[in-house]
Design a protein around this motif. Structure first.
Motif, PDB file in Angstrom:
ATOM      1  N   MET A 102      -0.305  -1.171   1.008  1.00 31.38           N
ATOM      2  CA  MET A 102      -0.197  -0.731  -0.381  1.00 31.38           C
ATOM      3  C   MET A 102      -1.556  -0.762  -1.076  1.00 31.38           C
ATOM      4  N   PHE A 125       6.716   2.299  -1.622  1.00 33.57           N
ATOM      5  CA  PHE A 125       5.470   2.433  -2.384  1.00 33.57           C
ATOM      6  C   PHE A 125       4.802   3.773  -2.099  1.00 33.57           C
ATOM      7  N   CYS A 136       6.195  -3.623  -6.454  1.00 34.09           N
ATOM      8  CA  CYS A 136       6.366  -3.764  -5.004  1.00 34.09           C
ATOM      9  C   CYS A 136       5.944  -5.143  -4.518  1.00 34.09           C
ATOM     10  N   LEU A 177       2.502  -0.873  -7.916  1.00 29.68           N
ATOM     11  CA  LEU A 177       2.009  -1.908  -7.002  1.00 29.68           C
ATOM     12  C   LEU A 177       2.538  -3.282  -7.415  1.00 29.68           C
ATOM     13  N   GLY A 224      -3.229   2.496   0.169  1.00 28.68           N
ATOM     14  CA  GLY A 224      -2.492   2.860  -1.027  1.00 28.68           C
ATOM     15  C   GLY A 224      -3.321   3.096  -2.285  1.00 28.68           C
ATOM     16  N   VAL A 230       0.060   5.379   5.225  1.00 34.55           N
ATOM     17  CA  VAL A 230       0.742   4.089   5.061  1.00 34.55           C
ATOM     18  C   VAL A 230       1.577   3.783   6.300  1.00 34.55           C
ATOM     19  N   GLY A 244       6.989  -0.919   1.949  1.00 34.26           N
ATOM     20  CA  GLY A 244       5.769  -0.139   2.121  1.00 34.26           C
ATOM     21  C   GLY A 244       6.008   1.351   1.997  1.00 34.26           C
TER      22      GLY A 244
END
Length: 271
Positions: free
Chosen positions: A112, A63, A87, A84, A116, A42, A60
């Motif tokens: 994400m 997360f 966020c 998610l 993610g 990330v 970010g």
């Protein structure tokens, strides 16, 4: 032996050692490793996005750090979906009150989703109730990627004539892709047949044929997708942790793409 090949082998040794330790030790160790690698991925994507926008790094990173706890303690993929959603709500809230551009928001949400959500599938593989099944799936996941990538690379060198996606990756060829797909599929079949008795698996052998084909195709699509994104951001590599061979995202682009397929295979066929 060409210097490039020697360098390619040497740079892969620490990564292979880490993979072997994850398969052998497993348990909390492999979950922590996956979580840390996820944060690094990330971070690299955030850095890439920073070339064209101002992503909200705090959101970010939040997360990325909370991804493993959300999966482990909130309810698996449901926990990931809740994280998610929260966020994304934070991103829109910041956009409303800060006056930042929509591009900043979108490129905050990108890491994400990729890597993610793909990392969420990897966590699903690591957190399966049966450690032996998880170890087996890890071997299939990384084995498929290594075999497909290797045969696509050398098949392209030996037989490559027709460009596969020249604007994205000029060196990749149709012939290399075919070699990677054929041998990647065969490799999964061989690994499945030889290893499943040692990990308590009792799947019909023919299941490994479509699985191998899907994984080998997705591995190459994942590689091309990462290359396309790097071109869009105007960067050569996502990071430098692997020296001249790039960062974690550069090494895991194929694995990330096949992780959801492996997890789906486990949930639908194995579990």
């Amino acid at each position: 032996m060409p210097n490039a090949l020697i360098e390619r082998i040497l740079i892969s040794i620490p990564a292979l050692a880490l993979l072997v330790s994850c398969i052998g030790l497993h348990g909390l160790y492999v979950k922590i490793v996956t979580a840390l690698v996820g944060v690094l991925c990330v971070h690299e994507m955030m850095n890439a996005a920073s070339t064209v926008a101002r992503p909200m790094r705090a959101v970010g990173y939040g997360f990325a750090v909370l991804l493993y706890p959300a999966y482990e303690y909130v309810g698996g993929q449901t926990g990931v979906a809740i994280l998610l959603t929260l966020c994304v709500m934070v991103v829109f809230t910041v956009l409303v009150f800060s006056g930042r551009s929509a591009v900043d928001g979108l490129l905050t949400m990108l890491p994400m989703m990729y890597p993610g959500l793909f990392l969420g599938s990897m966590l699903g593989i690591m957190c399966t109730p049966d450690p032996q099944s998880s170890r087996f799936l890890l071997i299939i996941m990384f084995g498929s990627t290594i075999i497909t990538d290797s045969f696509a690379y050398y098949g392209g060198l030996l037989f490559g004539r027709h460009k596969l996606a020249e604007p994205i990756s000029p060196m990749k060829t149709v012939e290399g892709a075919v070699c990677g797909t054929v041998f990647g599929t065969a490799g999964v079949v061989v690994l499945g047949v030889l290893l499943q008795p040692h990990f308590g698996m009792q799947l019909p052998i023919w299941w490994y044929l479509p699985l191998g084909f899907v994984l080998s195709v997705l591995a190459q699509v994942g590689d091309l997708a990462a290359s396309s994104m790097k071109r869009w951001f105007g960067i050569k590599d996502f990071g430098r942790i692997m020296g001249p061979h790039g960062g974690a995202m550069d090494r895991l682009d194929s694995v990330l793409f096949i992780a959801p397929a492996i997890f789906a295979f486990y949930m639908i066929i194995v579990a």
